[in-house]
Write a protein that holds these residues in place. Structure first.
Motif, PDB file in Angstrom:
ATOM      1  N   LEU A 189       0.979  -1.202  -0.090  1.00 33.61           N
ATOM      2  CA  LEU A 189      -0.021   0.034  -0.003  1.00 33.61           C
ATOM      3  C   LEU A 189       0.876   1.171  -0.049  1.00 33.61           C
ATOM      4  N   TYR A 190       0.428   2.197  -0.699  1.00 29.08           N
ATOM      5  CA  TYR A 190       1.281   3.486  -0.780  1.00 29.08           C
ATOM      6  C   TYR A 190       2.229   3.355  -1.885  1.00 29.08           C
ATOM      7  N   SER A 191       2.725   4.681  -2.303  1.00 30.86           N
ATOM      8  CA  SER A 191       3.717   5.032  -3.274  1.00 30.86           C
ATOM      9  C   SER A 191       3.505   4.463  -4.663  1.00 30.86           C
ATOM     10  N   GLU A 192       2.372   3.898  -4.932  1.00 34.08           N
ATOM     11  CA  GLU A 192       2.013   3.412  -6.263  1.00 34.08           C
ATOM     12  C   GLU A 192       2.082   4.441  -7.297  1.00 34.08           C
ATOM     13  N   GLU A 193       1.651   5.505  -7.007  1.00 32.06           N
ATOM     14  CA  GLU A 193       1.580   6.616  -8.101  1.00 32.06           C
ATOM     15  C   GLU A 193       3.062   7.289  -8.380  1.00 32.06           C
ATOM     16  N   ALA A 194       4.110   7.025  -7.371  1.00 30.08           N
ATOM     17  CA  ALA A 194       5.437   7.425  -7.785  1.00 30.08           C
ATOM     18  C   ALA A 194       6.024   6.273  -8.702  1.00 30.08           C
ATOM     19  N   ILE A 195       5.671   5.218  -8.313  1.00 35.70           N
ATOM     20  CA  ILE A 195       6.374   4.067  -9.063  1.00 35.70           C
ATOM     21  C   ILE A 195       5.773   4.009 -10.609  1.00 35.70           C
ATOM     22  N   ILE A 196       4.526   4.293 -10.609  1.00 40.43           N
ATOM     23  CA  ILE A 196       3.921   4.349 -11.955  1.00 40.43           C
ATOM     24  C   ILE A 196       4.521   5.631 -12.976  1.00 40.43           C
ATOM     25  N   ALA A 197       4.623   6.761 -12.250  1.00 42.93           N
ATOM     26  CA  ALA A 197       5.338   7.890 -12.684  1.00 42.93           C
ATOM     27  C   ALA A 197       6.937   7.674 -13.251  1.00 42.93           C
ATOM     28  N   HIS A 198       7.313   6.404 -12.453  1.00 42.42           N
ATOM     29  CA  HIS A 198       8.879   6.465 -12.852  1.00 42.42           C
ATOM     30  C   HIS A 198       8.971   5.422 -13.900  1.00 42.42           C
ATOM     31  N   ARG A 199       7.973   4.506 -13.944  1.00 42.73           N
ATOM     32  CA  ARG A 199       7.826   3.458 -15.229  1.00 42.73           C
ATOM     33  C   ARG A 199       7.570   4.354 -16.194  1.00 42.73           C
ATOM     34  N   VAL A 200       6.512   5.275 -16.253  1.00 44.17           N
ATOM     35  CA  VAL A 200       6.167   6.017 -17.578  1.00 44.17           C
ATOM     36  C   VAL A 200       7.619   6.816 -17.951  1.00 44.17           C
ATOM     37  N   ASN A 201       8.239   7.512 -17.033  1.00 39.94           N
ATOM     38  CA  ASN A 201       9.167   8.331 -17.484  1.00 39.94           C
ATOM     39  C   ASN A 201      10.349   7.113 -18.054  1.00 39.94           C
ATOM     40  N   TYR A 202      10.685   6.108 -17.487  1.00 38.60           N
ATOM     41  CA  TYR A 202      11.599   5.319 -18.155  1.00 38.60           C
ATOM     42  C   TYR A 202      11.178   4.865 -19.364  1.00 38.60           C
ATOM     43  N   PHE A 203       9.911   4.791 -19.890  1.00 42.82           N
ATOM     44  CA  PHE A 203       9.855   4.361 -21.422  1.00 42.82           C
ATOM     45  C   PHE A 203       9.397   5.645 -22.153  1.00 42.82           C
ATOM     46  N   ASN A 204       9.907   6.686 -21.835  1.00 39.66           N
ATOM     47  CA  ASN A 204       9.534   8.196 -22.432  1.00 39.66           C
ATOM     48  C   ASN A 204       8.125   8.241 -22.953  1.00 39.66           C
ATOM     49  N   LYS A 205       7.271   7.843 -21.751  1.00 40.72           N
ATOM     50  CA  LYS A 205       5.709   8.083 -22.195  1.00 40.72           C
ATOM     51  C   LYS A 205       5.406   9.143 -21.381  1.00 40.72           C
ATOM     52  N   LYS A 206       3.972   9.366 -21.341  1.00 44.37           N
ATOM     53  CA  LYS A 206       3.439  10.680 -20.759  1.00 44.37           C
ATOM     54  C   LYS A 206       2.195  10.199 -19.802  1.00 44.37           C
ATOM     55  N   ILE A 207       2.037  11.029 -18.883  1.00 47.89           N
ATOM     56  CA  ILE A 207       0.961  11.238 -17.633  1.00 47.89           C
ATOM     57  C   ILE A 207       0.000  12.458 -18.196  1.00 47.89           C
ATOM     58  N   CYS A 208      -1.195  12.193 -18.418  1.00 45.72           N
ATOM     59  CA  CYS A 208      -2.190  13.286 -18.774  1.00 45.72           C
ATOM     60  C   CYS A 208      -3.288  13.742 -17.635  1.00 45.72           C
ATOM     61  N   PHE A 209      -3.404  14.740 -17.172  1.00 43.29           N
ATOM     62  CA  PHE A 209      -4.394  15.218 -16.240  1.00 43.29           C
ATOM     63  C   PHE A 209      -5.412  16.112 -17.073  1.00 43.29           C
ATOM     64  N   VAL A 210      -6.706  15.550 -16.857  1.00 39.15           N
ATOM     65  CA  VAL A 210      -7.988  15.997 -17.510  1.00 39.15           C
ATOM     66  C   VAL A 210      -8.911  16.517 -16.559  1.00 39.15           C
ATOM     67  N   PRO A 211      -8.861  17.950 -16.337  1.00 39.43           N
ATOM     68  CA  PRO A 211      -9.638  18.592 -15.463  1.00 39.43           C
ATOM     69  C   PRO A 211     -11.256  18.861 -15.682  1.00 39.43           C
ATOM     70  N   SER A 212     -11.407  18.426 -17.161  1.00 40.38           N
ATOM     71  CA  SER A 212     -12.968  19.008 -17.338  1.00 40.38           C
ATOM     72  C   SER A 212     -13.826  17.819 -16.951  1.00 40.38           C
ATOM     73  N   VAL A 213     -13.641  16.713 -16.344  1.00 40.09           N
ATOM     74  CA  VAL A 213     -14.198  15.730 -15.835  1.00 40.09           C
ATOM     75  C   VAL A 213     -13.676  15.315 -14.242  1.00 40.09           C
ATOM     76  N   ARG A 214     -14.769  15.256 -13.404  1.00 36.80           N
ATOM     77  CA  ARG A 214     -14.536  15.141 -12.238  1.00 36.80           C
ATOM     78  C   ARG A 214     -15.025  13.798 -11.296  1.00 36.80           C
ATOM     79  N   VAL A 215     -14.014  13.607 -10.505  1.00 36.03           N
ATOM     80  CA  VAL A 215     -14.646  12.363  -9.398  1.00 36.03           C
ATOM     81  C   VAL A 215     -14.547  12.929  -7.896  1.00 36.03           C
ATOM     82  N   LEU A 216     -15.519  12.580  -7.246  1.00 39.88           N
ATOM     83  CA  LEU A 216     -15.321  12.684  -5.766  1.00 39.88           C
ATOM     84  C   LEU A 216     -14.540  11.661  -4.856  1.00 39.88           C
ATOM     85  N   HIS A 217     -13.368  11.881  -4.229  1.00 40.73           N
ATOM     86  CA  HIS A 217     -12.758  10.818  -3.369  1.00 40.73           C
ATOM     87  C   HIS A 217     -13.281  11.080  -2.105  1.00 40.73           C
ATOM     88  N   LYS A 218     -13.957  10.155  -1.516  1.00 34.94           N
ATOM     89  CA  LYS A 218     -14.329  10.220  -0.061  1.00 34.94           C
ATOM     90  C   LYS A 218     -13.312  10.011   1.072  1.00 34.94           C
TER      91      LYS A 218
END
Length: 331
Positions: A244-273
């Motif tokens: 548990l935890y640090s999954e986002e950091a590891i995912i970002a690390h792997r994306v960068n390793y393969f020279n790919k991208k992460i995209c943030f799309v603010p026009s659609v929303r979710v509520l995180h309780k």
């Protein structure tokens, strides 16, 4: 297959449940408004010892076509279909990728996979991811059970952005907490910030939220993420060592390793309780996962990791005492 499904890439929505059927059902209810004609749900029950499975099945069987599966995770992962007398089957025999759901009360395939023990965030989701990949899904959504979808177009908007840019492997919506504040997108703290983490800092890139249009970002919040299947096919499954935890950091690390991208799309929303309740056991898992991330991915040296361990445990003691004082004041 309905002709409309051919116009949309296939999507599997994976929700990991652990003793939390109330939130899981509320999450699934919110997905019923989503207007996307080529998706299916995969629910992984992570070894719940309560009535979660029965409650979720009761809800699903009233609304959806259900396939109930058992996952054997000792050695090779095998899926067993309760409806076929628990005979070993190949995942593609279920033909779940042809299901239709989302709009106008159409039925959709709903797969419930039971795991005999709690494998953590990464391990539990990996069971669903493996099943989704074997079933041929092009995009995979990982959603926390405590997510409420707020916009019916969420999948159409995010998937269209990812289709338009082949470099995007991971994307996510605007995520709003119960306090009304944004939780995504994020940046990683530098080592000085890690060493002085008890000084309050804001790692949320609020300027990109206010910008209002899709942006390439360093990291997004892990409560709702959309992946191209290429991420898992090329970068591998989530790291099972991280319970548990640090999954986002590891995912970002792997994306960068393969020279790919992460995209943030603010026009659609979710509520995180997500409820912020101090738990010593969870904070210990955070310490372990963060130190493992430093060792395995950042190659941080032993001395610096030792300093981080000391500071993290000082913070643990401080948070524990503060929680006791707050409980005392409430009495």
């Amino acid at each position: 297959m309905d002709k409309s499904t051919l116009e949309y890439p296939s999507v599997a929505v994976i929700v990991l449940n652990y003793k939390n059927w109330q939130d899981t059902i509320e999450c699934l209810e919110s997905f019923q408004q989503v207007d996307y004609p080529n998706c299916a749900f995969i629910i992984v029950d992570n070894g719940s010892e309560n009535e979660s499975v029965e409650k979720i099945l009761d809800w699903a069987e009233k609304k959806l076509k259900v396939v109930r599966l058992y996952a054997e995770v000792d050695g090779e992962v095998k899926f067993k279909d309760e409806l076929r007398n628990s005979q070993d089957i190949e995942c593609d025999d279920l033909v779940i990728k042809n299901s239709v759901c989302g709009s106008q009360n159409e039925k959709c395939i709903f797969s419930l996979i039971q795991v005999h023990k709690n494998l953590g965030f990464s391990g539990g989701n990996n069971i669903g991811i493996r099943y989704a990949l074997q079933s041929g899904y092009e995009y995979i959504v990982l959603s926390n059970p405590d997510i409420i979808v707020m916009d019916s177009s969420i999948l159409k908007v995010i998937i269209s952005e990812m289709v338009a840019n082949e470099e995007i492997w991971v994307a996510g919506p605007r995520i709003i907490g119960p306090d009304g504040l944004d939780q995504s997108p994020l940046r990683e703290p530098n080592i000085f910030e890690e060493l002085t983490f008890f000084t309050k800092r804001d790692y949320i890139l609020r300027d990109l939220v206010n910008l209002g249009k899709p942006s390439l970002v360093p990291k997004i919040h892990g409560s709702f993420m959309v992946f191209k299947n290429d991420f898992f096919l090329k970068a591998g499954y989530l790291d099972d060592e991280q319970f548990l935890y640090s999954e986002e950091a590891i995912i970002a690390h792997r994306v960068n390793y393969f020279n790919k991208k992460i995209c943030f799309v603010p026009s659609v929303r979710v509520l995180h309780k997500g409820r912020k309740i101090f738990s010593a056991s969870l904070y210990k898992k955070f310490i372990r996962s963060r130190l493992l991330y430093h060792k395995k991915y950042l190659k941080t040296g032993f001395i610096l990791r030792a300093i981080l361990w000391i500071l993290f445990n000082i913070a643990l003691c401080f948070l524990f005492v503060r929680s006791l004082l707050r409980r005392g004041n409430m009495k």
